[in-house]
Write an enzyme that holds these catalytic residues in place. Structure first.
Site, mmCIF file in Angstrom:
data_model
loop_
_atom_site.group_PDB
_atom_site.id
_atom_site.type_symbol
_atom_site.label_atom_id
_atom_site.label_comp_id
_atom_site.label_asym_id
_atom_site.label_seq_id
_atom_site.Cartn_x
_atom_site.Cartn_y
_atom_site.Cartn_z
ATOM 1 N N GLY A 293 -8.087 9.871 9.593
ATOM 2 C CA GLY A 293 -8.410 10.089 10.995
ATOM 3 C C GLY A 293 -9.416 11.185 11.261
ATOM 4 O O GLY A 293 -9.770 11.431 12.413
ATOM 5 N N ALA B 260 -9.588 6.030 3.907
ATOM 6 C CA ALA B 260 -9.404 7.226 4.736
ATOM 7 C C ALA B 260 -10.661 8.071 4.865
ATOM 8 O O ALA B 260 -11.357 8.327 3.891
ATOM 9 C CB ALA B 260 -8.267 8.106 4.245
ATOM 10 N N GLY B 261 -10.911 8.491 6.087
ATOM 11 C CA GLY B 261 -11.989 9.416 6.359
ATOM 12 C C GLY B 261 -13.245 8.790 6.941
ATOM 13 O O GLY B 261 -14.080 9.487 7.514
ATOM 14 N N LYS C 142 0.871 -1.171 0.000
ATOM 15 C CA LYS C 142 0.000 0.000 0.000
ATOM 16 C C LYS C 142 0.901 1.211 0.000
ATOM 17 O O LYS C 142 1.687 1.425 0.931
ATOM 18 C CB LYS C 142 -0.909 0.041 1.233
ATOM 19 C CG LYS C 142 -1.724 1.346 1.231
ATOM 20 C CD LYS C 142 -2.642 1.558 2.401
ATOM 21 C CE LYS C 142 -3.077 3.030 2.425
ATOM 22 N NZ LYS C 142 -3.825 3.375 3.642
ATOM 23 N N ALA D 237 -8.979 2.412 9.489
ATOM 24 C CA ALA D 237 -8.217 2.058 10.685
ATOM 25 C C ALA D 237 -8.792 2.785 11.898
ATOM 26 O O ALA D 237 -9.453 2.179 12.740
ATOM 27 C CB ALA D 237 -6.734 2.399 10.499
ATOM 28 N N SER D 238 -8.575 4.111 11.958
ATOM 29 C CA SER D 238 -8.983 4.880 13.137
ATOM 30 C C SER D 238 -10.440 4.666 13.520
ATOM 31 O O SER D 238 -10.771 4.635 14.701
ATOM 32 C CB SER D 238 -8.793 6.386 12.883
ATOM 33 O OG SER D 238 -7.469 6.670 12.542
#
Lengths: 255, 255, 255, 255
Positions: B162, B188-189, B101, B210-211
């Site tokens: 995040g 993301a986001g 990635k 992830a977050s």
């Protein structure tokens, strides 16, 4: 405002394992409807009275009985308090249940609830011993009024019936949830799975939808999508989402 | 633009049963991370190289091996093409995989991709025989360029890493999907379940986050929410949603 | 991020009394265009070079001269850095100005900027002594890069040219404004007046639009609307808006 | 639904040159209020009765008289039909006008209208010869009911009073406009200029706001912003905006 979603939906004195309530309207035929009902995992399904009493044509009820799904009579299409109260009484006879989804519609173009007739009908039906689940606007004051007169849940719309516009005013739904002491069930306007997930994330206790499944290109697949979405939204609400931030935050810090 | 979602996610020559890709960053500890990974059902998980080679501290990799989850090395935190290419080479050695990635970040405040360095790194890595999955902006032209240089997927952001702002520009994601010949993975986001469902409804092939899980109040529960949401969105896309209408349409017609 | 909007727009060494920049493309005829230009109050208007050098057909330039409006040559339709640089050089000859609105388009369907070619062209033109105003994506990193190479302003899109979708990602525009040391000019995607007001409220220094006026049912009236909207947004930004609140706050307290 | 906005706002038998109606609540002092009123160009301003009859303290009315602005008494803070009707009667005595902005609030936290009490009060006041301008929810059915009982306008909220959340449900406002035979005046929730422009673009005939101006950091500047925004939105509605398109459309064709 509860921050923990219980595993079961409790309305009045009954408990349901699924938080997805289906409507039967709009289905192309009974076979597809049955497949969709199974895929949805629903335990509670609305049925418009007029379809029930259509001499012998109780196909929908037969399907529900076979699947062990509770039928919730619906005063769909009623235009004033008197008509709705009368229809609910017929439904109680026909379906042997004192539960009723109360719809009092103002006109055919918007299918929006008529606030004043709705409250009048709700008061009467509660007095008559019904467990009343009213379809209402997303007005927090009206929702509270319906709870105050004794409704067992409040069912605000996301957007007009069949419009597929989703939840037009999430803030209004959040205000309703923040003030409610009975389950808030998002009813009407759902178009796709993310709408249903959002309803639960806003704090609703369940989602009721019909057209989004019955009129989808592939109803059983959409029913499965909605079941997963309601579960996803309920879990996300329970899990406690991250706050929104203007700037980024690395997920991979030094560690 | 495929209108039918296959049951499996295919990237390059590999097939995955789950369309949810997790990142490991941000987890409080390995025990919680492991629980979340299991709850997510993911089969592919990114690992930042710096955590891998931190002398013996390969705890994350051990967890992934035990769970049978494929580790996808991530050039997280790299600031230029050269650094990213170098990090990818190290990762290939350390993890014995030619998949990467590719993150090439412009700065710490936005953690946004640097378009120019990203394309340069992607070209180099493809030439070097890597299977490249680039984290990119939501710019359809950049996404196409990355596909043209040989990337195996494109991974546009919904909003900054995040931030939890969800998909800030759904129209951009739709344009990317409409033009893509490789899988589009929303990266993301994502803040909550409905964001992940929406990504799939827009036509993405998978979601990477992830977050949203690791920093949630209850990571395993949020992981389960995301798994359900990705499934819900994929099914809804496949099922063919109802059109949006300005006025209502009754779901309970005469019938 | 400046919190006070000055009364005048300053780009490079020039000052403009109006913060509305018009494009001439799409106008039905010169008479309507002239009316719209007057109604808009603009002092700066883009002109595509191909229309300028079309043998004698300099109608647009004549109109601009008569109205005292500065012509800003535009490399509209150029597809790579080389073509854009060449076109800019021609424009400098033809219009006797070293200002250029730099468009480097990736394809006809999206008309989106090609980030890599755009930066290359911008660097070259700055080196060649141009005052460069680049049409760019809403990527904050790309905007900063363009400023770093010496552009006199950055002109992020709201949404694709002619789409009328407004500002698809207000958060991206806010990030660009927060980091910019040159004027940020919202360029492309504006559909109606509230879009233009929003651009200014987000902190843009000016708005550039063409289709929203030239293709409106009544271009001069829409030009007047846009002039008022840009002024409204700039004043509102300057005035300091009230915060957003979840619950109500009475405007009529005891007092 | 009229597609042409007339130059003047007509309510009942009166004509106003400005489509911006101001409320006086929330102003820090009379001097700032006066400046803001002048900057807004308003010709009609609401005044809460309690401030009027506060023994001699008729400062607001003196200002309005000096500026030639019509005072519109407001039953702000009234909690039931009886209280509102009584307050309106007092206002008629005190201000010598039969016009009244009818507010019947349900509670202090939401300041939302109480639909049922509102309709009851409106019916009574119309019977008593008042020109009634009711503050209402964004429910199209309730708006139509208020028109049916004889109100001279309907004034739906955008979002709760003082919240600054803008127009939470533009679709609801569009439905109200599509069905209305009296002026629709957006009342409550406006936070900044683009909100006011949007109200007019949706087809409203006027905008009423207070906090957005009186509580802004610089009220007179925000008043000027709002005046420009209302004009911008009205002109844009009249001008006929371009349609929204998924893909781009060049504004600079061959020509």
């Amino acid at each position: 405002m509860p921050t923990v979603v219980r595993d079961e939906l409790v309305i009045a004195d009954r408990t349901f394992g699924s938080r997805l309530i289906l409507g039967t309207g709009g289905a192309a035929n009974l076979a597809v409807l049955e497949e969709a009902l199974v895929a949805s995992g629903t335990e509670l399904t609305t049925v418009a009275l007029r379809r029930v009493d259509a001499g012998g044509g109780t196909g929908v009820l037969d399907v529900l009985r076979r699947l062990g799904i509770t039928a919730l009579p619906n005063t769909a299409g009623c235009r004033g308090a008197a008509e709705a109260v009368f229809t609910a009484a017929l439904a109680r006879e026909a379906l042997e249940t004192n539960w009723v989804k109360l719809e009092v519609i103002a006109d055919e173009r918007t299918l929006l609830p008529d606030a004043i007739e709705l409250v009048a009908a709700a008061e009467q039906l509660v007095d008559d011993g019904f467990v009343v689940l009213p379809y209402t606007t997303d007005d927090p004051v009206l929702a509270r009024r319906l709870e105050d007169v004794g409704c067992a849940a409040v069912m605000p719309l996301g957007s007009p019936i069949g419009s597929g516009l989703g939840i037009a005013n999430p803030h209004a739904i959040e205000m309703i949830v923040a003030q409610a002491g009975v389950p808030v069930i998002l009813d009407a306007g759902i178009g796709t799975a993310s709408d249903a997930a959002l309803a639960m994330e806003l704090g609703c206790s369940a989602v009721l939808l019909a057209s989004a499944v019955t009129r989808a290109a592939d109803p059983p697949t959409m029913a499965a999508a909605m079941a997963a979405a309601v579960r996803a939204g309920a879990l996300a609400r329970q899990a406690g989402r991250i706050p929104r931030r203007f700037w980024a935050e690395a997920s991979s810090p030094a560690l």
